[in-house]
Design a protein around this motif. Structure first.
Motif, short mmCIF file in Angstrom:
data_model
loop_
_atom_site.label_atom_id
_atom_site.label_comp_id
_atom_site.label_asym_id
_atom_site.label_seq_id
_atom_site.Cartn_x
_atom_site.Cartn_y
_atom_site.Cartn_z
N TYR A 142 0.43 -4.26 -9.17
CA TYR A 142 -0.47 -4.17 -8.01
C TYR A 142 -1.78 -4.91 -8.28
O TYR A 142 -2.84 -4.28 -8.38
CB TYR A 142 -0.74 -2.70 -7.68
CG TYR A 142 0.50 -1.94 -7.25
CD1 TYR A 142 0.92 -1.94 -5.93
CD2 TYR A 142 1.26 -1.24 -8.18
CE1 TYR A 142 2.06 -1.25 -5.53
CE2 TYR A 142 2.40 -0.55 -7.80
CZ TYR A 142 2.80 -0.56 -6.48
OH TYR A 142 3.93 0.12 -6.09
N ALA A 172 -1.14 -1.84 -13.00
CA ALA A 172 -2.08 -2.89 -12.60
C ALA A 172 -1.38 -4.24 -12.46
O ALA A 172 -1.72 -5.04 -11.57
CB ALA A 172 -3.21 -2.99 -13.62
N GLY A 219 -3.60 -6.52 -6.39
CA GLY A 219 -4.56 -6.43 -5.29
C GLY A 219 -5.29 -5.11 -5.20
O GLY A 219 -6.17 -4.95 -4.35
N ILE A 220 -4.94 -4.17 -6.06
CA ILE A 220 -5.60 -2.87 -6.03
C ILE A 220 -6.60 -2.78 -7.17
O ILE A 220 -6.31 -3.16 -8.30
CB ILE A 220 -4.55 -1.73 -6.13
CG1 ILE A 220 -3.67 -1.75 -4.88
CG2 ILE A 220 -5.22 -0.38 -6.31
CD1 ILE A 220 -2.61 -0.68 -4.86
N GLU A 221 -7.80 -2.30 -6.86
CA GLU A 221 -8.87 -2.23 -7.84
C GLU A 221 -8.46 -1.40 -9.07
O GLU A 221 -7.93 -0.29 -8.92
CB GLU A 221 -10.11 -1.59 -7.23
CG GLU A 221 -10.90 -2.50 -6.30
CD GLU A 221 -11.49 -3.69 -7.05
OE1 GLU A 221 -11.94 -3.50 -8.20
OE2 GLU A 221 -11.48 -4.79 -6.48
N PRO A 222 -8.68 -1.94 -10.27
CA PRO A 222 -8.34 -1.19 -11.48
C PRO A 222 -8.98 0.19 -11.53
O PRO A 222 -8.37 1.14 -12.01
CB PRO A 222 -8.86 -2.09 -12.61
CG PRO A 222 -8.82 -3.47 -12.02
CD PRO A 222 -9.17 -3.29 -10.57
N SER A 223 -10.20 0.30 -11.02
CA SER A 223 -10.89 1.59 -11.05
C SER A 223 -10.15 2.62 -10.19
O SER A 223 -10.09 3.81 -10.54
CB SER A 223 -12.33 1.45 -10.57
OG SER A 223 -12.37 0.91 -9.25
N ARG A 224 -9.56 2.17 -9.09
CA ARG A 224 -8.79 3.08 -8.25
C ARG A 224 -7.52 3.53 -8.97
O ARG A 224 -7.17 4.72 -8.94
CB ARG A 224 -8.43 2.40 -6.92
CG ARG A 224 -7.54 3.26 -6.03
CD ARG A 224 -7.08 2.52 -4.80
NE ARG A 224 -6.03 3.27 -4.09
CZ ARG A 224 -5.33 2.78 -3.07
NH1 ARG A 224 -5.57 1.55 -2.63
NH2 ARG A 224 -4.39 3.52 -2.49
N ASP A 278 0.83 -1.21 0.00
CA ASP A 278 0.00 0.00 0.00
C ASP A 278 0.86 1.26 0.00
O ASP A 278 0.58 2.23 -0.72
CB ASP A 278 -0.94 0.00 1.21
CG ASP A 278 -2.03 -1.04 1.10
OD1 ASP A 278 -2.29 -1.49 -0.04
OD2 ASP A 278 -2.61 -1.42 2.13
N GLN A 322 -15.36 1.12 -19.21
CA GLN A 322 -15.97 2.11 -18.32
C GLN A 322 -16.49 3.26 -19.19
O GLN A 322 -15.90 4.35 -19.26
CB GLN A 322 -14.95 2.58 -17.29
CG GLN A 322 -14.48 1.47 -16.35
CD GLN A 322 -13.68 2.00 -15.18
OE1 GLN A 322 -13.83 3.14 -14.75
NE2 GLN A 322 -12.80 1.15 -14.65
#
Length: 407
Positions: A270, A267, A272-277, A243, A302
């Motif tokens: 990471y 992406a 584990g991190i939402e693509p949208s974020r 993080d 999107q």
């Protein structure tokens, strides 16, 4: 490993001075073919693939050193070859004597590397040894020369050796952190690229914060911010501080040829991190240029976000026209809005080398999408409202559409 009897196809295509001054495209094709050949062998014989990787790296510079490399394409391609070949050499299950021979051959290849196409190989030198004892042996071989170079620098004489990075990498992978830090401390004018090894040594000892702070302290007009951020990010990732690595360095450390490639690179690191974020953070990092992320949002399906971005800031009209064309059947509402936005930005002077055909295509895609959606879309009125204005570009678009018939 039947290395002696195996015939590598790339051996002939990458002979010495195989390419002339303008041979960039052909050379990249041949390099890609060679990489593919080796990777296919790796599926069934890792040891033989390792031999092929060593051979390719030996032949690379002598084969392409006559080419004009000013475009940078060849340098990028060769760096990619190194990155793909190193893991194959490291993973090859070969006896110590074979690996020793490989290391000698690669060392000779680095000495002959002019222009420097495989210089990044030095950063992996310790890993290529695949054994701390062999890495330590190489460190001992290289230390006298590196110390001599640093002594010359201390006396005010300019000195440089290709062996520096090799030595630092060998000491690191041999676990000789005290020796590594002591050697680096001898440099009176430390170069950021060398000092990253000090940071890695600190992190390996458990002082991750000290390592990151060291990298931060190297920032200057002479050091590339993105490269420093990439090292600091990797130190945090290696320590499991995902993080923090993302928040501090993910965007700062990443730049690819396209916006979608930049997104995918982050992406991938990471998962584990939402693509949208990730996409939202990337958009926020380029205020005033949100439209450049239209294609990324569209590729991620999107669609609402893509439209919002295209309304907020300019998007290349040709990109919008292509998007409208590709989505007329499966996303007609999106295609209609995108086609109208293409006309809107054309009328405001955005885009390069636009022709009447581009204008006509945007109109046609808008009409086709409207026909799918039904007569209540009032497409003609919406087209006209998107190209209003007194500017030259707006008048030109209206003329292309047959809406401006006056002088």
């Amino acid at each position: 490993m039947a290395a002696a009897s195996h015939v590598w196809a790339f051996r002939t295509s990458l002979r010495r001075n195989a390419f002339g001054w303008s041979g960039t495209r052909k050379a990249i094709e041949r390099l890609n073919e060679a990489v593919g050949e080796i990777e296919r062998v790796a599926r069934t014989d890792l040891a033989l693939a390792g031999e092929g990787a060593v051979l390719l790296l030996e032949k690379l510079s002598p084969a392409i050193n006559q080419i004009d490399s000013s475009s940078g394409a060849l340098g990028n391609a060769t760096a990619g070859v190194v990155e793909k070949m190193v893991p194959l050499i490291v993973a090859a299950p070969v006896p110590r004597r074979v690996r020793e021979k490989w290391m000698e051959r690669l060392f000779d290849a680095i000495q002959e590397d002019d222009p420097p196409y495989i210089e990044s190989l030095g950063e992996h030198w310790g890993a290529l040894c695949a054994d701390p004892a062999l890495a330590s042996h190489w460190a001992d071989q290289l230390l006298p020369l590196v110390r001599h170079v640093l002594a010359d620098r201390t006396s005010g004489t300019y000195a440089y050796s290709k062996s520096g990075t090799l030595c630092f990498s060998a000491l690191f992978h041999a676990g000789r952190f005290d020796d590594l830090l002591a050697l680096l401390a001898l440099d009176p004018k430390p170069y950021w690229h060398d000092q990253q090894w000090a940071a890695k040594a600190l992190a390996a000892r458990g002082d991750v914060d000290g390592a990151v702070n060291l990298m931060e302290g190297l920032r200057s007009r002479y050091a590339p911010d993105m490269a420093l951020s990439a090292v600091a990010e990797q130190l945090l990732l290696n320590a499991g501080r995902v993080d923090e690595a993302y928040a501090r360095y993910a965007i700062q450390a990443t730049s690819a040829n396209t916006h979608i490639a930049t997104f995918r690179a982050i992406a991938k690191r990471y998962p584990g991190i939402e693509p949208s974020r990730i996409l939202g953070d990337l958009i926020a990092s380029t205020p005033g240029e949100e439209g450049k992320w239209f294609a990324t949002a569209k590729t991620l399906k999107q669609y609402d976000l893509a439209l919002a971005l295209a309304r907020r800031a300019p998007v290349d009209p040709k990109t919008l026209v292509r998007a409208a064309r590709d989505h007329v059947k499966n996303q007609p509402a999106f295609a209609l809005e995108v086609a109208l936005l293409a006309l809107y930005w054309m009328a405001r002077g955005e885009g390069y080398e636009l022709t009447g055909a581009d204008v006509g295509a945007a109109r046609d895609h808008a009409v086709a999408a409207a026909e799918t959606l039904g007569p209540e879309t009032h497409v003609s009125e919406r087209i006209a409202s998107n190209v209003v204005g007194d500017g030259t570009a707006a008048r030109w678009v209206r003329q292309c559409l047959g809406l401006d018939t006056g002088p």
